[in-house]
Design an enzyme around this catalytic site. Structure first.
Site, PDB file in Angstrom:
ATOM      1  CG  ASP A  75      59.911  74.080  60.203  1.00  0.00           C
ATOM      2  OD1 ASP A  75      59.629  73.716  59.036  1.00  0.00           O
ATOM      3  OD2 ASP A  75      59.092  74.002  61.141  1.00  0.00           O
ATOM      4  CB  SER A 103      51.814  72.393  59.386  1.00  0.00           C
ATOM      5  OG  SER A 103      52.384  71.604  58.359  1.00  0.00           O
ATOM      6  CG  HIS A 157      56.309  73.642  58.198  1.00  0.00           C
ATOM      7  ND1 HIS A 157      56.874  73.056  59.300  1.00  0.00           N
ATOM      8  CD2 HIS A 157      55.174  72.965  57.939  1.00  0.00           C
ATOM      9  CE1 HIS A 157      56.098  72.059  59.702  1.00  0.00           C
ATOM     10  NE2 HIS A 157      55.064  71.983  58.892  1.00  0.00           N
TER      11      HIS A 157
END
Ligand code: NAG
Ligand code: NAG
Ligand code: NAG
Length: 374
Positions: A340, A43, A343
């Site tokens: 979040d 990610s 991240h």
């Protein structure tokens, strides 16, 4: 804004120049000394591939408020804005690199490189199996691209193109963190003894490096694993959750083991594989510093996520789509290290990418800028 509007140049040349070959049409369109960027991993680099696979909302980010600051729509990046790989493309003077799985993606666009990264992916196929594109599959997709390039450009030109390109990786974090974030914390257990686990992860990363090398890749950039127990998602599971506790948490211990061992493996590969060059960026140190000293970097909040709920914004409730319906959202993500629970914000991604690009690497001979210049 569509990512693909940036590829107009190649489309126009192809449409007006029926007589031009693929190679000529692109060559005339490319910046001088152009080098492609191929992106692998998780990610921290995924720019939308998970939008197109069968996965869970846990591993998706195509809903608001993701994307709220830079793109102004949720593009499938785990960020309020850009991810690290977007900034790297920018430093390399390339347009945004298309996600491989985008249905509108065609081979015309390979010329700038491709992004294969998938949120939640690990180096081991078991990690989030069925919900991600694991590293081995990413490597398989790269093999398909390479095959296509050789058909379009011819063997010789394709080899030259692939050897000048840079291949960046962010991988390993999910292998070590998934056993914790996917399980009830009190019953979480890693699947192998610590050293064997890390050896498997590094063994699988090495085999992908060799696959890419065998297709012609020579220049590799690695982001090492950030301090996993210290990210809000895991921090709320860590008993005590002091800094010391976070650093002793098992996922952090495994991250440090990989960070210690991978550079040694890369040194060996450098001796074994002629022309192999690499860069390693110390993401672990960079994040520790950001979390502990946000004001040094013009940020205000180090440990709590902009977006989430409960302690440190760590409950991963983002967008209210993951089972928990209420969540908090900060008014200025630019002041936060984490967007979040796991991240970086656009601002943090910018900072990390700058270190990858320009930093004085402690763990390798090169930074990414130097690899692009080779
Ligand atoms: C997607 O995954 C779910 C859960 O594993 C499964 O039930 C469903 O059949 C899958 N859908 C497709 C299109 O593969
Ligand atoms: C988590 O594990 C503990 C101890 O094994 C158990 O008491 C609890 O019910 C579990 N919670 C969930 C949500 O499974
Ligand atoms: C890759 O990981 C698997 C576990 O998923 C392991 O069995 C295998 O030995 C690893 N491969 C290498 C080359 O280390």
């Amino acid at each position: 804004m569509s990512v693909f509007s940036l590829y107009l140049c190649s489309f126009i040349l192809i449409n007006i120049g029926h007589s031009l070959s693929f190679h000529q049409s692109h060559a005339s369109c490319l910046p001088q000394n152009h080098k492609a960027l191929f992106v692998f991993g998780d990610s921290l680099f995924d720019n939308g591939n998970n939008n197109y696979i069968n996965t869970t909302t846990f591993l998706r980010s195509n809903f608001p408020p993701y994307g709220e600051t830079f793109f102004k729509y949720p593009s499938g990046r785990f960020s309020d804005g850009r991810v690290i790989s977007d900034f790297i493309a920018g430093y390399a003077k390339l347009p945004l690199i298309p996600p491989y799985l985008h249905p509108g993606f065609t081979h015309d666009q390979y010329i700038y490189g491709v992004n294969f990264a998938s949120a939640g992916a690990g180096a081991l196929v078991e990690t989030n199996k069925g919900a991600v594109v694991d590293l081995k599959t990413q490597s398989f997709y790269f093999g398909q691209v390479s095959k296509q390039l050789r058909q379009e450009l011819g063997e010789e030109e394709a080899k030259k193109f692939l050897s000048k390109a840079v291949y960046i990786f962010s991988i390993g974090g999910n292998d070590y963190a998934a056993p914790f974030y996917n399980a009830n914390s009190s019953t979480a257990a890693i699947p192998y003894p610590q050293q064997q686990f890390v050896d498997f992860v590094i063994g699988n990363i090495s085999s992908v490096i060799k696959d890419v090398y065998n297709e012609g890749g020579r220049k590799f950039g690695f982001l090492n694993v950030y301090p996993l127990g210290y990210i809000p998602l895991l921090r709320i599971l860590v008993a005590g959750n002091s800094i010391e506790d976070c650093l002793q948490q098992e996922a952090t211990v495994l991250a440090r083991l990989q960070n210690n061992d991978l550079p040694k493996t890369l040194q060996k590969l450098e001796k074994e594989l002629s022309g192999f060059k690499y860069s390693v960026t110390d993401n672990y140190a960079a994040f520790l510093d950001l979390i502990q000293n946000p004001s040094k970097y013009g940020l205000k909040v180090g440990s709590k996520a902009c977006y989430g709920g409960s302690g440190y914004g760590g409950d991963y409730s983002c967008g209210g789509k993951r089972g928990i319906e209420t969540y908090e959202l900060c008014s200025n993500p630019n002041e936060y290290v984490f967007f979040d629970a796991a991240h970086p914000t656009d601002n943090t991604a910018h900072h990390i990418s700058h270190i990858m690009w320009m930093g004085h690497p402690k763990l390798s001979h090169y930074n990414l800028k130097q690899l692009f210049e080779l």
